[in-house]
Design a protein around this motif. Structure first.
Motif, PDB file in Angstrom:
ATOM      1  N   ALA A 167       3.790   3.911  -1.391  1.00 48.61           N
ATOM      2  CA  ALA A 167       4.034   3.178  -0.119  1.00 48.61           C
ATOM      3  C   ALA A 167       4.271   3.995   1.026  1.00 48.61           C
ATOM      4  O   ALA A 167       3.604   4.162   2.212  1.00 48.61           O
ATOM      5  CB  ALA A 167       4.978   2.142  -0.154  1.00 48.61           C
ATOM      6  N   CYS A 168       5.149   4.896   0.835  1.00 44.04           N
ATOM      7  CA  CYS A 168       5.312   6.288   1.738  1.00 44.04           C
ATOM      8  C   CYS A 168       3.876   7.030   2.065  1.00 44.04           C
ATOM      9  O   CYS A 168       3.528   7.438   3.312  1.00 44.04           O
ATOM     10  CB  CYS A 168       6.320   6.938   1.048  1.00 44.04           C
ATOM     11  N   TYR A 169       3.073   7.473   1.023  1.00 42.80           N
ATOM     12  CA  TYR A 169       1.913   7.941   1.302  1.00 42.80           C
ATOM     13  C   TYR A 169       0.909   7.226   2.217  1.00 42.80           C
ATOM     14  O   TYR A 169       0.441   7.521   3.192  1.00 42.80           O
ATOM     15  CB  TYR A 169       1.292   8.127  -0.094  1.00 42.80           C
ATOM     16  N   ALA A 170       0.995   5.955   1.880  1.00 45.68           N
ATOM     17  CA  ALA A 170      -0.139   5.081   2.681  1.00 45.68           C
ATOM     18  C   ALA A 170       0.475   4.962   3.907  1.00 45.68           C
ATOM     19  O   ALA A 170      -0.429   4.891   4.918  1.00 45.68           O
ATOM     20  CB  ALA A 170      -0.097   3.596   2.040  1.00 45.68           C
ATOM     21  N   ASP A 171       1.781   4.766   4.397  1.00 50.35           N
ATOM     22  CA  ASP A 171       2.165   4.895   5.590  1.00 50.35           C
ATOM     23  C   ASP A 171       1.814   6.143   6.404  1.00 50.35           C
ATOM     24  O   ASP A 171       1.436   6.080   7.575  1.00 50.35           O
ATOM     25  CB  ASP A 171       3.904   4.482   5.886  1.00 50.35           C
ATOM     26  N   ALA A 172       2.097   7.186   5.803  1.00 52.51           N
ATOM     27  CA  ALA A 172       1.853   8.630   6.267  1.00 52.51           C
ATOM     28  C   ALA A 172       0.152   8.642   6.675  1.00 52.51           C
ATOM     29  O   ALA A 172       0.020   9.129   7.547  1.00 52.51           O
ATOM     30  CB  ALA A 172       2.141   9.668   5.485  1.00 52.51           C
ATOM     31  N   ILE A 173      -0.671   8.093   5.822  1.00 50.21           N
ATOM     32  CA  ILE A 173      -2.145   8.152   6.055  1.00 50.21           C
ATOM     33  C   ILE A 173      -2.521   7.171   7.184  1.00 50.21           C
ATOM     34  O   ILE A 173      -3.081   7.532   8.125  1.00 50.21           O
ATOM     35  CB  ILE A 173      -2.991   7.887   4.731  1.00 50.21           C
ATOM     36  N   ALA A 174      -1.841   5.989   7.343  1.00 48.20           N
ATOM     37  CA  ALA A 174      -1.903   5.067   8.395  1.00 48.20           C
ATOM     38  C   ALA A 174      -1.511   5.775   9.693  1.00 48.20           C
ATOM     39  O   ALA A 174      -2.264   5.603  10.720  1.00 48.20           O
ATOM     40  CB  ALA A 174      -1.198   3.709   8.056  1.00 48.20           C
ATOM     41  N   ALA A 175      -0.274   6.368   9.600  1.00 46.47           N
ATOM     42  CA  ALA A 175       0.080   7.005  11.015  1.00 46.47           C
ATOM     43  C   ALA A 175      -0.835   7.982  11.420  1.00 46.47           C
ATOM     44  O   ALA A 175      -0.940   8.414  12.527  1.00 46.47           O
ATOM     45  CB  ALA A 175       1.378   7.423  10.636  1.00 46.47           C
ATOM     46  N   SER A 176      -1.730   8.650  10.660  1.00 48.52           N
ATOM     47  CA  SER A 176      -2.456   9.686  10.814  1.00 48.52           C
ATOM     48  C   SER A 176      -3.864   9.271  11.639  1.00 48.52           C
ATOM     49  O   SER A 176      -4.585   9.974  12.161  1.00 48.52           O
ATOM     50  CB  SER A 176      -3.077  10.762   9.820  1.00 48.52           C
ATOM     51  N   GLY A 177      -4.284   8.034  11.177  1.00 47.24           N
ATOM     52  CA  GLY A 177      -5.483   7.608  11.679  1.00 47.24           C
ATOM     53  C   GLY A 177      -6.748   8.208  10.986  1.00 47.24           C
ATOM     54  O   GLY A 177      -7.745   7.737  11.622  1.00 47.24           O
ATOM     55  N   LEU A 178      -6.445   8.609   9.860  1.00 43.87           N
ATOM     56  CA  LEU A 178      -7.718   9.231   9.076  1.00 43.87           C
ATOM     57  C   LEU A 178      -8.842   8.408   8.715  1.00 43.87           C
ATOM     58  O   LEU A 178      -8.403   7.343   8.223  1.00 43.87           O
ATOM     59  CB  LEU A 178      -7.088   9.960   7.995  1.00 43.87           C
ATOM     60  N   ASP A 179      -9.933   8.715   8.727  1.00 48.09           N
ATOM     61  CA  ASP A 179     -10.975   7.539   8.286  1.00 48.09           C
ATOM     62  C   ASP A 179     -11.458   8.169   6.931  1.00 48.09           C
ATOM     63  O   ASP A 179     -12.053   9.372   6.930  1.00 48.09           O
ATOM     64  CB  ASP A 179     -12.329   7.895   9.563  1.00 48.09           C
ATOM     65  N   PHE A 180     -11.615   7.496   5.977  1.00 45.49           N
ATOM     66  CA  PHE A 180     -11.876   7.940   4.533  1.00 45.49           C
ATOM     67  C   PHE A 180     -12.401   6.571   3.935  1.00 45.49           C
ATOM     68  O   PHE A 180     -11.790   5.402   4.191  1.00 45.49           O
ATOM     69  CB  PHE A 180     -10.963   8.458   4.013  1.00 45.49           C
ATOM     70  N   ASP A 181     -13.056   6.617   2.701  1.00 47.59           N
ATOM     71  CA  ASP A 181     -13.487   5.446   2.033  1.00 47.59           C
ATOM     72  C   ASP A 181     -13.161   5.717   0.538  1.00 47.59           C
ATOM     73  O   ASP A 181     -13.911   4.920  -0.330  1.00 47.59           O
ATOM     74  CB  ASP A 181     -14.669   4.883   2.499  1.00 47.59           C
ATOM     75  N   LEU A 182     -12.502   6.705  -0.154  1.00 49.14           N
ATOM     76  CA  LEU A 182     -12.458   7.273  -1.543  1.00 49.14           C
ATOM     77  C   LEU A 182     -11.199   7.966  -1.724  1.00 49.14           C
ATOM     78  O   LEU A 182     -11.114   9.054  -1.039  1.00 49.14           O
ATOM     79  CB  LEU A 182     -13.755   7.810  -2.107  1.00 49.14           C
ATOM     80  N   LEU A 183     -10.509   7.782  -2.612  1.00 51.62           N
ATOM     81  CA  LEU A 183      -9.553   8.332  -3.230  1.00 51.62           C
ATOM     82  C   LEU A 183      -9.802   9.377  -4.200  1.00 51.62           C
ATOM     83  O   LEU A 183     -10.364   9.011  -5.139  1.00 51.62           O
ATOM     84  CB  LEU A 183      -8.411   7.810  -3.438  1.00 51.62           C
ATOM     85  N   PHE A 184      -9.362  10.880  -4.088  1.00 50.39           N
ATOM     86  CA  PHE A 184      -9.461  11.753  -5.297  1.00 50.39           C
ATOM     87  C   PHE A 184      -8.302  12.364  -5.702  1.00 50.39           C
ATOM     88  O   PHE A 184      -7.898  12.861  -4.827  1.00 50.39           O
ATOM     89  CB  PHE A 184     -10.711  12.835  -4.742  1.00 50.39           C
ATOM     90  N   GLY A 185      -7.965  12.294  -6.948  1.00 53.49           N
ATOM     91  CA  GLY A 185      -6.806  12.821  -7.430  1.00 53.49           C
ATOM     92  C   GLY A 185      -7.155  14.048  -8.407  1.00 53.49           C
ATOM     93  O   GLY A 185      -7.736  14.009  -9.373  1.00 53.49           O
ATOM     94  N   PRO A 186      -6.832  15.406  -7.838  1.00 58.07           N
ATOM     95  CA  PRO A 186      -6.835  16.596  -8.692  1.00 58.07           C
ATOM     96  C   PRO A 186      -6.088  16.595  -9.782  1.00 58.07           C
ATOM     97  O   PRO A 186      -4.885  16.228  -9.867  1.00 58.07           O
ATOM     98  CB  PRO A 186      -6.530  17.476  -7.660  1.00 58.07           C
ATOM     99  N   ALA A 187      -6.792  17.045 -10.947  1.00 59.80           N
ATOM    100  CA  ALA A 187      -5.689  17.170 -12.253  1.00 59.80           C
ATOM    101  C   ALA A 187      -4.660  18.138 -12.066  1.00 59.80           C
ATOM    102  O   ALA A 187      -4.930  19.222 -11.387  1.00 59.80           O
ATOM    103  CB  ALA A 187      -6.480  17.374 -13.346  1.00 59.80           C
ATOM    104  N   TYR A 188      -3.460  17.978 -12.358  1.00 56.57           N
ATOM    105  CA  TYR A 188      -3.056  16.989 -13.095  1.00 56.57           C
ATOM    106  C   TYR A 188      -2.115  15.897 -12.314  1.00 56.57           C
ATOM    107  O   TYR A 188      -2.427  14.691 -12.313  1.00 56.57           O
ATOM    108  CB  TYR A 188      -2.181  17.328 -14.682  1.00 56.57           C
TER     109      TYR A 188
END
Length: 217
Positions: free
Chosen positions: A51-72
């Protein structure tokens, strides 16, 4: 300070992901604090963290449409964040990589949604040397995706090397031409410590570390 930063730092303390004392970093520096995202090791803490991550992203206004998680460590972080966005009404595709290519079954290094044609947000805990992030950027581009940005838990805001004036996060952002979003920074930690009776005793050591190793902002 934004509310998600305060919530994140308080959560990191409760989970013991953020600790104070004397710690020798991989760089050889002696640091008065240490961050270990591996301590977010329960469903409740991961849910609160995402939820903290999502709020930080929302505050940035960044435009994206896929999440990528680098291992690990990026894998559970991106997965938890995808669940948080779904809870908020946005169902995002998710992908991550293997450290070693699989030679049987479906093979390859990628798992999850296809990257082609997507604006991809990389989700990780920190940027230290930037090696894992650069590998992820190569994977995304090779898969036909476009890197849109990087989100991390904390930016230590310290020079990557003695000769470098920028932090690792700033260096990657400048090299790649994409934004790096941090849920919190060392500056936020300093402000948080100044307002906390529990942490005020660590304030001078944090300021001294920032003065010695801090990047140019």
């Amino acid at each position: 300070m934004n509310d998600h930063r305060t919530r994140f730092l308080a959560l990191a303390l409760r989970a013991q992901a953020l600790r104070f004392g004397e710690f020798t970093l991989k760089s050889g520096r002696s640091s008065p604090y240490f961050f270990n995202a591996g301590r977010f090791d329960s469903g409740a803490t991961l849910a609160e963290l995402s939820a903290c991550y999502a709020d930080a992203i929302a505050a940035s206004g960044l435009d994206f449409d896929l999440l990528f998680g680098p291992a690990y460590k990026g894998i559970p972080l991106a997965t938890a964040l995808a669940c948080e966005f779904a809870r908020r009404g946005r169902d995002l595709p998710l992908a991550f990589n293997r450290k070693e290519a699989k030679t049987h079954g479906e093979g390859g290094t990628l798992i999850g949604a296809p990257l082609a044609g997507k604006r991809v947000l990389i989700v990780d805990d920190v940027i230290t040397a930037g090696t894992a992030i650069r590998e992820a950027l190569t994977i995304i581009r090779d898969g036909g995706g476009t890197p849109a940005g990087i989100v991390i838990a904390i930016d230590r805001q310290e020079r990557a090397t003695e000769a470098e004036s920028r932090s690792a996060a700033q260096t990657v952002a400048a090299e790649q031409g994409i934004p790096v979003i941090a849920v919190a920074t060392l500056a936020d930690l300093l402000a948080f410590a100044s307002e906390s009776a529990e942490l005020v005793g660590h304030r001078d050591a944090l300021h001294a570390y920032r003065a010695r190793y801090g990047s140019d902002l």
